[in-house]
Design a protein around this motif. Structure first.
Motif: not given
Lengths: 487, 487
Positions: B156, B159-160, B169-171, B192, B321-323, B344, B347
């Motif tokens: 994660v 990715r961020e 694009k994510l794809d 994901l 990414a997580l906050d 943070n 997950l």
């Protein structure tokens, strides 16, 4: 440490826990240490040689205990309860003595089988229908770490179900939550990189999502080429205990069957154990329409953290989203399909033997003992609400509900505007936050700064609630005096 | 259950754990229960009234114990070790007695502060440089549940970081693993919803990823408009203990700095505590080039499951990414930025107080005691490898390495082709799998069916390894006799 040394250290640990609970009521609720307190008290590296456990245990008392906030303290009214039990402690102790990663049935059959059984026991305790029972073989449940974890798992399953039927771009998917949904909704979106839309709720509806808001959002998004694939609805929101209008939501989703309905009842769902609460918590709609449902036994449910129960209507929705079986994880029973391998029901591979503590708690309390605990929380909160209604300076924001009351300081004689009232309440809360004799937390509801009072610890009595109320009134008066002195 | 009842039940639990470890060597390693054994032995619903704990504990002995496979058994050679300790049990016991969800520093300051400290102690134990130390304030580490969890978190963050620099694009994103990467790589991709490419490795390289394979893949994917954003490299693969060629990988990634390098050393990373192992495990490259690194103290590292240590070079890569910070989670210290809020760094929201058991283990064993345990595993595995080399019917697949040996039945006199050899080995393994006196698992390496022998339980001695070898030879001979009788 050999076996006999462990026996002595273990007895001492049990005695320490007894002492802890005997003296708990007399301790300050919250730790008063300052950030960075611990590092100067410990070496910067592990010791070269092993140390006696007596030394280590003494350091626990000296260095760690002062840094603990006591979530089991009878005057802990912050966040949500973490109402643990001695049965829960014993469950964790038994489980950690035989640690295993539990990813497959064959890792330790008892772990998987007991989990399937306690999930069914829990489903019955809460009134969930057979669609969610493991024994029925279609839906089923498993223990997860937290409600955030459960919601994330459900979101992955929902995304995969949607994409299997309609392979669209990930960037066009939309996850629905409301502005009052717990952060678990936004976090699931953040983790998965998916767009999240927070639907508006209003004070007049007690912060509950209404069907027409959902319908309009679905129509807007679909018209714009986006694909709403899931709604995380809430039964008992964190801020105010709001319950989304599940019957209206069900009616709307009948026209949008591709949208997965996850019901997050992390805190309030435990109250479904009381038959008299089931109508208000929309149990019938959960049974009829939810694709997944989560509540946390580690909140109000007497099981020591962590024990989040997640049920799904279709177990294949989990396993087809999450099954990875490399050669080194294959087993004869797994290949034959005669067993459940819980690794395919959650995000990680390994998992702890959490079922044991749930089993110990359900057996130790029984259904009636469990209900008694929940009813006591509801009664104590009602008592707090009644005290509050008599106050001339404190006002309810929403009616007391379950074990949560949301209120604020609202002195009618000052005639303050909204911004000033928020400032006054922030000052009021700041006074409450530093008191050693209770713990309490704040929230903001549609711009209104409020104080939350959440009961549910196993040892809380009327006297604790009354003392907390007196402390709250004392700080409210002091905040008012200060406000008027500098106005 | 009141305090005195808990004291008695607690003492009894400690005694039961002592009895368990005293008698462990004499127990069958694996449970022999059949699927579905437990449900007929338990009621279908929880009891209405609470039960005495003595009854519950007796049921644990009668119903649960027979369904346990004993991962701490000295003759457990399956999967990977789960080498727990009495210190680890005590850590879990102390922690579960004061349960709290630990999401913020202020939830219980000691939990966050001790975790930051034991992560730094662990980093030093393993030789990780200051870039990964919490005390340095740039990178840092936190405890996660499992290596799958750690890899997912790292993915994660990767990715961020990639999307922040290049919003594609994510794809079109691609996650790289190898064909020997643990299922955690494929599962991170599955969770994901991201494309995963498994790079080929070969027997001649001992299943290690080489730089040129990585370079070619990067060039192909980029030419095709795809965006590789992360490589999960392995130090000590599950199947064979393979170590990806990190120096070559580092050289390639210098030309592709947008690719996040996660080093998964779930099992083998613990061996970095021994200075003599650090070159072979590429510690220098990890320190120089890894964006994140994970090893599991709950495998070979004497800490009771779960305790996965994840370090990152840039803590902001996790928190950005997580906050998620809703109003009800705000705290004065968190707002001021003076504390770490571990919610943070993972997950979920809530997290257990795992730091305590790591602290107890590191202090109880000391660095030298910890190294002794690891060196003992390596020595026992070397002994097993030496026995195996003398066999005329068993053959090594890869050289014995760390605490893992991969071998198979390979009788030269039969002249079997590859398919027949696989069938013979499957029959051989099936015999081993049902033996009560040891536990062992299989794998498939590039089409070759093999048997894995993994040592590392705290109580395993030379005698256990020798007995296991004798059992393996016995079953190998029996499998051969049967094969020849029906050929």
């Amino acid at each position: 440490m050999d076996v006999e040394q462990f026996r002595q250290a273990g007895y001492a640990a049990i005695d320490r826990i007894c002492d802890y609970y005997i003296s708990l009521d007399a301790k300050p609720v919250s730790s008063s240490v300052q950030p960075g307190y611990l590092a100067p008290l410990l070496p910067t590296a592990p010791p070269d040689e092993g140390e006696d456990f007596a030394t280590i245990a003494a350091d626990y008392d000296r260095l760690i205990q002062p840094g603990l906030t006591h979530w089991q303290h009878p005057s802990f009214f912050a966040y949500f309860p973490t109402s643990s039990s001695f049965e829960g402690i014993l469950g964790d102790l038994y489980a950690t003595a035989v640690p295993n990663p539990g990813f497959n049935w064959s890792c330790s059959p008892a772990c998987t089988e007991l989990e399937a059984i306690v999930m069914d026991w829990s489903a019955q305790l809460l009134g969930l229908g057979s669609a969610f029972h493991n024994a029925a073989g279609v839906g089923g449940g498993a223990l997860q770490t937290t409600a955030s974890d459960s919601a994330l798992i459900a979101t992955v399953a929902a995304r995969e179900r949607f994409l299997a039927a309609a392979p669209v771009k990930l960037d066009d998917l939309v996850l629905y939550v409301t502005t009052q949904t717990h952060s678990l909704g936004l976090k699931a979106g953040r983790v998965l990189g998916l767009r999240v839309r927070a639907l508006e709720v209003c004070h007049e509806d007690r912060y509950s999502l209404r069907g027409d808001v959902l319908r309009q959002a679905l129509e807007e998004d679909k018209a714009a080429g986006r694909h709403p694939f899931m709604l995380i609805a809430t039964v008992g929101s964190t801020s105010s205990g709001a319950v989304d209008n599940l019957p209206e939501i069900e009616a709307v989703l009948k026209e949008h069957t591709e949208v997965w309905l996850h019901v997050d009842a992390a805190w309030a769902g435990i109250a479904l154990c009381c038959p008299e609460m089931r109508t208000a918590l929309f149990l019938d709609t959960i049974n009829a329409a939810a694709d997944s449902f989560c509540t946390n036994f580690h909140k109000w449910g007497l099981v020591n953290f962590d024990a989040s129960t997640l049920w799904v209507r279709d177990r294949k929705s989990l396993t087809s989203a999450l099954d990875i079986t490399p050669p080194f994880l294959r087993t004869a029973h797994g290949d034959a399909g005669t067993v459940t391998d819980y690794r395919n029901w959650h995000l990680a591979l390994g998992r702890r033997f959490r079922a044991l503590k749930v089993w110990f708690v359900l057996r130790g309390f029984g259904v009636e003992g469990f209900r008694k605990h929940i009813r006591q929380g509801i009664a104590l909160n009602a008592m707090f609400g009644a005290l509050l209604k008599e106050s001339d300076i404190l006002a309810l924001i929403t009616p007391p509900w379950l074990a949560l009351t949301v209120f604020r300081l609202a002195p009618p004689h000052l005639g303050l505007d909204a911004a000033a009232l928020n400032q006054l309440n922030a000052a009021f809360f700041a006074r409450l936050a530093v008191r050693p004799d209770l713990a309490i937390t704040q929230t903001v509801l549609n711009g209104v700064f409020c104080v939350r009072f959440a009961v549910g610890a196993a040892r809380t009595t009327e006297a604790h609630v009354r003392a907390a109320f007196d402390a709250i009134v004392e700080e409210a008066r002091a905040a008012l005096v200060l406000w008027e002195s500098i106005a």
